[in-house]
Design a protein around this motif. Structure first.
Motif, PDB file in Angstrom:
ATOM      1  N   ILE A 125       0.844  -1.197   0.000  1.00 12.74           N
ATOM      2  CA  ILE A 125       0.000   0.000   0.000  1.00 12.74           C
ATOM      3  C   ILE A 125       0.879   1.247   0.000  1.00 12.74           C
ATOM      4  O   ILE A 125       0.693   2.161  -0.809  1.00 12.74           O
TER       5      ILE A 125
ATOM      6  N   SER B  98      -5.546   0.393  -4.343  1.00 10.02           N
ATOM      7  CA  SER B  98      -6.933   0.113  -3.958  1.00 10.02           C
ATOM      8  C   SER B  98      -7.159  -1.383  -3.720  1.00 10.02           C
ATOM      9  O   SER B  98      -7.852  -1.767  -2.775  1.00 10.02           O
TER      10      SER B  98
ATOM     11  N   CYS C 123      -5.574  -2.226  -0.400  1.00  9.15           N
ATOM     12  CA  CYS C 123      -6.414  -1.751   0.709  1.00  9.15           C
ATOM     13  C   CYS C 123      -7.577  -2.706   0.945  1.00  9.15           C
ATOM     14  O   CYS C 123      -7.936  -2.997   2.092  1.00  9.15           O
TER      15      CYS C 123
END
Length: 78
Positions: free
Chosen positions: A20, A49, A52
Motif C-alpha cells: 500500500i 486500492s 487496501c
C-alpha cells in the motif's frame, strides 16, 4: 487481483501494508513527474486500492469475527 477470491488466511498484513505504501508513493511520483505518467499512475492507484481491499479482508477475518464465521460454516458442512 486474483488473490481477492482466495481465503484471507493467506494474507500477510506486513506485506500488504508495504505494498500500500509503495503504491501510494509511486502513484505520487507518477503524478509529480513532468510530463505526467498517467498510465503508471493508473497502475499504482489500482494496486493501492486492491491492496487496501486485501488489508480490509485480513482485518475483518482476524479482528471482526471472520475467523469464527468460517469455523462455524465449516462445522455446518460436516
Amino acid at each position: 487481483m486474483a488473490d481477492c477470491k482466495k481465503t484471507p488466511e493467506i494474507i500477510s498484513p506486513n506485506m500488504t501494508a508495504s505494498l500500500i505504501l509503495y503504491s501510494f508513493l509511486f502513484a505520487r511520483f507518477a503524478w509529480m513527474v513532468q510530463p505526467r505518467n498517467m498510465l503508471l499512475l493508473a497502475c499504482h492507484v489500482t494496486n493501492a486500492s486492491v491492496q487496501c481491499y486485501q488489508f480490509y479482508r485480513y482485518y475483518e477475518y482476524e479482528h471482526l469475527g471472520g475467523k469464527q464465521k468460517a469455523k462455524a460454516q465449516a462445522a455446518e458442512q460436516e
